[in-house]
Design an enzyme around this catalytic site. Structure first.
Site, PDB file in Angstrom:
ATOM      1  N   HIS A   1       0.807  -1.234   0.000  1.00  0.00           N
ATOM      2  CA  HIS A   1       0.000   0.000   0.000  1.00  0.00           C
ATOM      3  C   HIS A   1       0.833   1.275   0.000  1.00  0.00           C
ATOM      4  O   HIS A   1       0.497   2.255   0.658  1.00  0.00           O
ATOM      5  CB  HIS A   1      -0.956   0.005   1.189  1.00  0.00           C
ATOM      6  CG  HIS A   1      -2.033  -1.034   1.129  1.00  0.00           C
ATOM      7  ND1 HIS A   1      -2.582  -1.476  -0.054  1.00  0.00           N
ATOM      8  CD2 HIS A   1      -2.678  -1.717   2.117  1.00  0.00           C
ATOM      9  CE1 HIS A   1      -3.514  -2.390   0.202  1.00  0.00           C
ATOM     10  NE2 HIS A   1      -3.587  -2.556   1.501  1.00  0.00           N
TER      11      HIS A   1
ATOM     12  N   GLU B   1     -11.621  -3.783  -2.694  1.00  0.00           N
ATOM     13  CA  GLU B   1     -10.701  -2.713  -3.081  1.00  0.00           C
ATOM     14  C   GLU B   1     -10.415  -2.763  -4.588  1.00  0.00           C
ATOM     15  O   GLU B   1      -9.573  -3.534  -5.033  1.00  0.00           O
ATOM     16  CB  GLU B   1      -9.392  -2.863  -2.317  1.00  0.00           C
ATOM     17  CG  GLU B   1      -9.530  -3.005  -0.808  1.00  0.00           C
ATOM     18  CD  GLU B   1      -8.315  -3.657  -0.201  1.00  0.00           C
ATOM     19  OE1 GLU B   1      -7.191  -3.125  -0.404  1.00  0.00           O
ATOM     20  OE2 GLU B   1      -8.459  -4.703   0.465  1.00  0.00           O
TER      21      GLU B   1
ATOM     22  N   HIS C   1      -9.818   2.033   1.252  1.00  0.00           N
ATOM     23  CA  HIS C   1      -9.705   0.816   2.051  1.00  0.00           C
ATOM     24  C   HIS C   1     -10.706   0.793   3.209  1.00  0.00           C
ATOM     25  O   HIS C   1     -10.336   0.480   4.348  1.00  0.00           O
ATOM     26  CB  HIS C   1      -8.281   0.710   2.584  1.00  0.00           C
ATOM     27  CG  HIS C   1      -7.836  -0.678   2.928  1.00  0.00           C
ATOM     28  ND1 HIS C   1      -8.338  -1.385   4.015  1.00  0.00           N
ATOM     29  CD2 HIS C   1      -6.936  -1.494   2.342  1.00  0.00           C
ATOM     30  CE1 HIS C   1      -7.748  -2.563   4.083  1.00  0.00           C
ATOM     31  NE2 HIS C   1      -6.892  -2.662   3.076  1.00  0.00           N
TER      32      HIS C   1
END
Length: 341
Positions: free
Chosen positions: A104, A306, A177
Protein backbone atom coordinates in the site's frame (compact mmCIF):
# COMPACT_ATOMS: atom_id res chain seq x y z
CA UNK A 1 -27.41 19.12 0.84
CA UNK A 2 -24.57 20.25 3.08
CA UNK A 3 -20.82 19.89 3.59
CA UNK A 4 -19.56 20.93 7.02
CA UNK A 5 -16.07 20.93 8.53
CA UNK A 6 -14.67 20.69 12.04
CA UNK A 7 -11.17 20.77 13.47
CA UNK A 8 -10.41 17.19 14.47
CA UNK A 9 -6.92 17.56 15.92
CA UNK A 10 -3.30 18.18 14.97
CA UNK A 11 -0.52 15.95 13.71
CA UNK A 12 3.11 17.14 13.78
CA UNK A 13 1.78 20.68 14.13
CA UNK A 14 -0.55 20.36 11.15
CA UNK A 15 -4.30 20.74 11.59
CA UNK A 16 -6.52 17.82 10.65
CA UNK A 17 -10.09 18.49 9.54
CA UNK A 18 -13.09 16.20 9.48
CA UNK A 19 -15.67 16.92 6.77
CA UNK A 20 -19.23 15.64 6.86
CA UNK A 21 -21.50 15.53 3.79
CA UNK A 22 -25.28 15.07 4.03
CA UNK A 23 -27.90 14.80 1.31
CA UNK A 24 -31.68 14.88 1.02
CA UNK A 25 -31.87 11.10 0.71
CA UNK A 26 -30.66 10.79 4.32
CA UNK A 27 -27.09 9.63 3.63
CA UNK A 28 -24.09 10.98 5.53
CA UNK A 29 -20.39 10.54 4.75
CA UNK A 30 -17.49 11.71 6.97
CA UNK A 31 -13.99 12.12 5.54
CA UNK A 32 -10.77 13.19 7.27
CA UNK A 33 -7.93 15.09 5.67
CA UNK A 34 -5.62 12.59 7.41
CA UNK A 35 -5.19 9.84 4.86
CA UNK A 36 -8.22 11.07 2.88
CA UNK A 37 -9.96 8.62 5.19
CA UNK A 38 -13.62 7.63 5.05
CA UNK A 39 -14.47 7.56 8.76
CA UNK A 40 -18.21 6.99 8.42
CA UNK A 41 -20.93 6.25 5.88
CA UNK A 42 -24.46 6.32 7.26
CA UNK A 43 -27.36 4.83 5.32
CA UNK A 44 -31.07 5.47 6.08
CA UNK A 45 -32.62 2.75 8.24
CA UNK A 46 -36.05 2.15 9.72
CA UNK A 47 -34.98 3.60 13.07
CA UNK A 48 -32.51 6.27 11.98
CA UNK A 49 -29.22 5.57 10.18
CA UNK A 50 -26.88 2.57 9.91
CA UNK A 51 -23.15 3.34 9.76
CA UNK A 52 -21.81 0.71 7.35
CA UNK A 53 -18.09 1.57 7.69
CA UNK A 54 -15.87 0.49 10.60
CA UNK A 55 -13.81 3.18 12.26
CA UNK A 56 -12.89 5.12 15.38
CA UNK A 57 -14.10 8.13 17.31
CA UNK A 58 -10.72 9.89 17.61
CA UNK A 59 -7.97 10.95 15.23
CA UNK A 60 -5.25 9.29 17.30
CA UNK A 61 -6.85 5.90 16.73
CA UNK A 62 -6.45 6.34 12.97
CA UNK A 63 -2.86 7.51 13.39
CA UNK A 64 -2.08 4.34 15.38
CA UNK A 65 -4.20 2.02 13.20
CA UNK A 66 -2.35 -0.75 11.32
CA UNK A 67 -5.25 -1.92 9.14
CA UNK A 68 -5.63 1.08 6.79
CA UNK A 69 -9.17 1.52 8.11
CA UNK A 70 -11.06 3.73 5.65
CA UNK A 71 -7.86 5.25 4.24
CA UNK A 72 -6.86 6.11 0.70
CA UNK A 73 -3.87 3.94 -0.24
CA UNK A 74 -1.22 4.63 -2.86
CA UNK A 75 0.85 5.31 -4.78
CA UNK A 76 0.26 1.62 -5.39
CA UNK A 77 -2.36 -0.43 -3.59
CA UNK A 78 -1.59 -4.03 -2.59
CA UNK A 79 1.86 -5.63 -2.74
CA UNK A 80 5.04 -5.15 -4.76
CA UNK A 81 7.38 -8.11 -4.45
CA UNK A 82 10.85 -7.46 -3.11
CA UNK A 83 9.80 -3.83 -2.56
CA UNK A 84 11.47 -3.04 -5.88
CA UNK A 85 10.89 -2.81 -9.61
CA UNK A 86 12.73 -1.92 -12.79
CA UNK A 87 11.39 0.79 -15.07
CA UNK A 88 13.32 1.60 -18.22
CA UNK A 89 17.01 1.77 -17.35
CA UNK A 90 16.48 2.30 -13.64
CA UNK A 91 15.85 0.07 -10.64
CA UNK A 92 13.82 1.48 -7.76
CA UNK A 93 13.95 0.33 -4.14
CA UNK A 94 10.80 0.97 -2.10
CA UNK A 95 9.98 0.71 1.60
CA UNK A 96 9.96 -2.86 2.92
CA UNK A 97 6.95 -2.40 5.18
CA UNK A 98 5.60 -5.96 4.97
CA UNK A 99 8.51 -8.33 5.37
CA UNK A 100 10.62 -7.95 2.23
CA UNK A 101 7.72 -6.51 0.24
CA UNK A 102 6.02 -3.16 -0.21
CA UNK A 103 2.38 -2.87 0.86
CA UNK A 104 0.00 0.00 0.00
CA UNK A 105 2.76 2.46 -0.85
CA UNK A 106 5.02 1.89 2.14
CA UNK A 107 5.75 3.96 5.22
CA UNK A 108 5.16 7.20 3.31
CA UNK A 109 2.02 6.04 1.54
CA UNK A 110 -1.03 8.20 0.95
CA UNK A 111 -2.82 6.80 4.01
CA UNK A 112 -0.33 8.62 6.29
CA UNK A 113 -0.48 11.99 4.55
CA UNK A 114 -2.46 15.13 5.29
CA UNK A 115 -4.51 16.03 2.21
CA UNK A 116 -5.82 19.44 1.20
CA UNK A 117 -9.62 19.62 0.99
CA UNK A 118 -11.99 21.71 -1.09
CA UNK A 119 -15.79 21.71 -0.81
CA UNK A 120 -17.52 21.70 -4.20
CA UNK A 121 -20.90 22.60 -5.62
CA UNK A 122 -21.91 19.51 -7.58
CA UNK A 123 -25.59 19.89 -8.40
CA UNK A 124 -27.78 17.92 -6.03
CA UNK A 125 -24.84 15.82 -4.80
CA UNK A 126 -22.51 17.25 -2.10
CA UNK A 127 -18.85 16.70 -2.97
CA UNK A 128 -15.38 17.05 -1.50
CA UNK A 129 -12.10 17.15 -3.42
CA UNK A 130 -8.86 16.02 -1.76
CA UNK A 131 -5.45 16.94 -3.21
CA UNK A 132 -1.95 15.68 -2.41
CA UNK A 133 1.51 16.30 -3.86
CA UNK A 134 3.89 13.37 -3.47
CA UNK A 135 7.49 14.49 -4.20
CA UNK A 136 9.96 12.68 -6.40
CA UNK A 137 11.65 9.86 -4.47
CA UNK A 138 9.08 9.66 -1.67
CA UNK A 139 8.94 6.06 -0.48
CA UNK A 140 11.35 5.25 -3.32
CA UNK A 141 8.86 6.08 -6.09
CA UNK A 142 10.01 8.23 -9.02
CA UNK A 143 8.35 11.45 -10.13
CA UNK A 144 6.53 14.36 -8.59
CA UNK A 145 2.94 13.14 -8.46
CA UNK A 146 -0.18 15.28 -8.10
CA UNK A 147 -3.05 13.10 -6.86
CA UNK A 148 -6.70 14.09 -6.46
CA UNK A 149 -9.76 12.33 -5.12
CA UNK A 150 -13.35 13.46 -5.53
CA UNK A 151 -15.84 12.10 -2.98
CA UNK A 152 -19.47 12.59 -4.06
CA UNK A 153 -22.48 11.60 -1.96
CA UNK A 154 -25.11 10.12 -4.27
CA UNK A 155 -28.76 9.43 -3.60
CA UNK A 156 -27.96 5.76 -2.97
CA UNK A 157 -24.30 5.71 -1.97
CA UNK A 158 -20.82 7.15 -2.41
CA UNK A 159 -18.81 7.75 -5.58
CA UNK A 160 -15.02 8.07 -5.37
CA UNK A 161 -13.12 9.36 -8.42
CA UNK A 162 -9.32 9.28 -8.58
CA UNK A 163 -6.91 11.18 -10.82
CA UNK A 164 -3.16 11.79 -10.95
CA UNK A 165 -0.43 13.30 -13.13
CA UNK A 166 3.33 12.90 -12.95
CA UNK A 167 6.53 14.37 -14.37
CA UNK A 168 8.34 10.99 -14.54
CA UNK A 169 7.09 7.51 -15.42
CA UNK A 170 5.92 5.80 -12.24
CA UNK A 171 3.47 3.11 -11.08
CA UNK A 172 0.11 4.41 -9.83
CA UNK A 173 -2.74 2.26 -8.56
CA UNK A 174 -4.86 4.01 -5.93
CA UNK A 175 -7.86 2.75 -3.98
CA UNK A 176 -9.90 3.29 -0.84
CA UNK A 177 -9.70 0.82 2.05
CA UNK A 178 -12.97 0.97 4.06
CA UNK A 179 -14.05 -2.05 6.08
CA UNK A 180 -17.77 -2.56 5.52
CA UNK A 181 -20.23 -4.02 8.00
CA UNK A 182 -23.90 -3.92 7.00
CA UNK A 183 -25.04 -4.47 10.61
CA UNK A 184 -23.81 -1.10 11.80
CA UNK A 185 -20.40 -2.39 12.91
CA UNK A 186 -21.71 -5.28 14.99
CA UNK A 187 -21.04 -8.97 14.53
CA UNK A 188 -18.78 -10.75 12.06
CA UNK A 189 -19.24 -11.94 8.47
CA UNK A 190 -21.54 -14.82 9.40
CA UNK A 191 -24.65 -14.64 7.22
CA UNK A 192 -23.13 -12.37 4.56
CA UNK A 193 -23.35 -13.48 0.94
CA UNK A 194 -21.04 -12.29 -1.84
CA UNK A 195 -21.15 -12.35 -5.63
CA UNK A 196 -18.22 -11.22 -7.80
CA UNK A 197 -18.38 -10.91 -11.59
CA UNK A 198 -15.18 -12.88 -12.02
CA UNK A 199 -14.59 -16.44 -13.13
CA UNK A 200 -10.87 -16.24 -12.34
CA UNK A 201 -8.53 -15.15 -9.59
CA UNK A 202 -4.80 -14.57 -9.38
CA UNK A 203 -2.87 -17.60 -8.23
CA UNK A 204 -0.94 -16.85 -5.05
CA UNK A 205 2.57 -17.82 -4.10
CA UNK A 206 4.16 -16.99 -0.78
CA UNK A 207 3.28 -13.93 1.32
CA UNK A 208 -0.01 -13.42 -0.57
CA UNK A 209 1.90 -12.35 -3.69
CA UNK A 210 0.58 -13.37 -7.12
CA UNK A 211 2.75 -15.84 -9.01
CA UNK A 212 1.67 -14.42 -12.36
CA UNK A 213 -0.96 -17.01 -13.22
CA UNK A 214 -4.74 -16.78 -13.53
CA UNK A 215 -6.77 -19.72 -12.25
CA UNK A 216 -10.41 -20.70 -12.67
CA UNK A 217 -12.39 -20.32 -9.46
CA UNK A 218 -15.09 -22.88 -10.27
CA UNK A 219 -15.51 -25.38 -7.44
CA UNK A 220 -12.97 -23.68 -5.16
CA UNK A 221 -13.40 -21.63 -1.98
CA UNK A 222 -12.64 -18.58 -4.13
CA UNK A 223 -15.78 -19.12 -6.24
CA UNK A 224 -18.21 -16.21 -5.92
CA UNK A 225 -19.61 -16.36 -9.44
CA UNK A 226 -22.97 -16.75 -7.70
CA UNK A 227 -23.88 -15.74 -4.16
CA UNK A 228 -21.82 -17.70 -1.63
CA UNK A 229 -21.18 -17.21 2.11
CA UNK A 230 -18.24 -15.04 3.17
CA UNK A 231 -17.65 -16.85 6.46
CA UNK A 232 -15.83 -20.09 7.22
CA UNK A 233 -12.22 -20.91 7.97
CA UNK A 234 -9.42 -21.61 5.54
CA UNK A 235 -7.79 -24.88 6.59
CA UNK A 236 -4.47 -23.73 5.16
CA UNK A 237 -4.03 -20.66 7.34
CA UNK A 238 -5.56 -17.85 9.35
CA UNK A 239 -6.70 -15.77 6.35
CA UNK A 240 -9.96 -16.79 4.75
CA UNK A 241 -9.84 -14.41 1.78
CA UNK A 242 -7.22 -11.93 0.60
CA UNK A 243 -7.12 -12.34 -3.15
CA UNK A 244 -7.46 -10.37 -6.39
CA UNK A 245 -10.25 -10.97 -8.89
CA UNK A 246 -9.90 -9.76 -12.51
CA UNK A 247 -13.40 -8.77 -13.56
CA UNK A 248 -15.20 -10.43 -16.46
CA UNK A 249 -17.06 -7.13 -17.03
CA UNK A 250 -16.73 -3.69 -15.48
CA UNK A 251 -18.22 -0.23 -15.74
CA UNK A 252 -21.33 0.99 -17.60
CA UNK A 253 -23.64 0.41 -14.67
CA UNK A 254 -22.59 -3.21 -14.16
CA UNK A 255 -21.86 -4.00 -10.49
CA UNK A 256 -18.48 -5.69 -10.13
CA UNK A 257 -19.68 -7.27 -6.92
CA UNK A 258 -22.76 -7.44 -4.73
CA UNK A 259 -22.87 -8.16 -0.99
CA UNK A 260 -26.09 -8.87 0.84
CA UNK A 261 -26.88 -9.26 4.50
CA UNK A 262 -30.38 -10.71 4.96
CA UNK A 263 -30.30 -10.07 8.71
CA UNK A 264 -29.96 -6.29 8.25
CA UNK A 265 -31.98 -6.17 5.05
CA UNK A 266 -29.15 -4.30 3.32
CA UNK A 267 -27.18 -5.01 0.16
CA UNK A 268 -24.19 -3.19 -1.32
CA UNK A 269 -23.13 -3.02 -4.96
CA UNK A 270 -19.67 -1.95 -6.09
CA UNK A 271 -19.21 -0.61 -9.61
CA UNK A 272 -15.73 0.33 -10.82
CA UNK A 273 -13.78 1.27 -13.91
CA UNK A 274 -10.79 -0.70 -12.61
CA UNK A 275 -9.90 -4.09 -14.18
CA UNK A 276 -10.29 -5.99 -10.91
CA UNK A 277 -10.57 -5.82 -7.15
CA UNK A 278 -9.15 -7.31 -3.98
CA UNK A 279 -11.51 -9.11 -1.61
CA UNK A 280 -10.17 -9.19 1.95
CA UNK A 281 -12.18 -10.74 4.78
CA UNK A 282 -10.67 -8.65 7.59
CA UNK A 283 -8.92 -11.50 9.37
CA UNK A 284 -6.16 -9.36 10.87
CA UNK A 285 -8.40 -6.93 12.74
CA UNK A 286 -7.19 -7.37 16.32
CA UNK A 287 -9.60 -8.96 18.75
CA UNK A 288 -10.96 -6.44 21.25
CA UNK A 289 -10.36 -3.37 19.07
CA UNK A 290 -12.46 -0.49 20.38
CA UNK A 291 -14.39 1.02 17.50
CA UNK A 292 -16.92 3.80 17.20
CA UNK A 293 -20.56 3.73 18.32
CA UNK A 294 -19.63 1.45 21.23
CA UNK A 295 -18.61 -1.42 18.93
CA UNK A 296 -15.82 -3.87 19.71
CA UNK A 297 -14.12 -5.26 16.61
CA UNK A 298 -12.20 -8.44 15.96
CA UNK A 299 -11.22 -10.71 13.06
CA UNK A 300 -13.85 -10.53 10.29
CA UNK A 301 -15.76 -7.65 11.81
CA UNK A 302 -15.68 -6.09 8.35
CA UNK A 303 -14.78 -6.87 4.76
CA UNK A 304 -12.88 -4.90 2.12
CA UNK A 305 -13.58 -4.73 -1.61
CA UNK A 306 -10.70 -2.71 -3.08
CA UNK A 307 -10.81 -1.91 -6.81
CA UNK A 308 -7.33 -1.25 -8.21
CA UNK A 309 -4.85 -2.43 -10.82
CA UNK A 310 -3.27 -5.87 -10.68
CA UNK A 311 -1.00 -6.35 -7.63
CA UNK A 312 2.73 -6.51 -8.31
CA UNK A 313 2.06 -5.34 -11.87
CA UNK A 314 5.43 -3.50 -12.11
CA UNK A 315 7.14 -6.90 -11.77
CA UNK A 316 4.68 -8.97 -13.81
CA UNK A 317 4.87 -7.93 -17.44
CA UNK A 318 1.96 -10.24 -18.32
CA UNK A 319 -0.34 -8.11 -16.15
CA UNK A 320 -1.97 -4.89 -17.39
CA UNK A 321 0.43 -2.01 -16.83
CA UNK A 322 -0.05 0.44 -13.95
CA UNK A 323 2.67 2.80 -15.22
CA UNK A 324 1.63 6.45 -15.54
CA UNK A 325 3.70 8.52 -17.98
CA UNK A 326 4.18 12.29 -18.20
CA UNK A 327 1.46 13.86 -20.33
CA UNK A 328 -1.08 11.19 -19.30
CA UNK A 329 -3.77 11.42 -16.63
CA UNK A 330 -4.55 8.50 -14.37
CA UNK A 331 -8.31 8.21 -13.83
CA UNK A 332 -10.70 5.72 -12.34
CA UNK A 333 -13.93 5.74 -10.40
CA UNK A 334 -15.74 3.47 -7.96
CA UNK A 335 -19.30 3.62 -6.67
CA UNK A 336 -20.58 1.99 -3.48
CA UNK A 337 -24.36 1.73 -3.81
CA UNK A 338 -26.80 0.53 -1.14
CA UNK A 339 -30.25 -0.97 -1.46
CA UNK A 340 -32.88 -2.72 0.61
CA UNK A 341 -33.50 -6.43 0.11
Amino acid sequence: MTVSAEKWGTLHGEEIDLFTMCNRAGLTASISTYGATLTGLKIPATNGQTDVVLGYERLENYVNDKTYSGATVGRTANRISGASFVLGEYSYQLDCNEGQNNLHGGYNGFSYKVWQAEQLENGNEPALRMTLISPDGEGGFPGNLLAQILFTLMENGLRIEYSAVTDKPCPVSMTSHPYFNLRGGRGDLGGYELKIRSSRTLSLGGNLLPDGKLVDVQGTEADFTDFAPMDGMNQDGPVRHDRYYPLDENGSGIPATTVRCPESGLAMEVETSQPGLQFYSGDYIAQGTEGKNGCIYGPRSGFCLEPHGYPDAPNKKQFPSVILNPGETYRHSTEYRFLRI
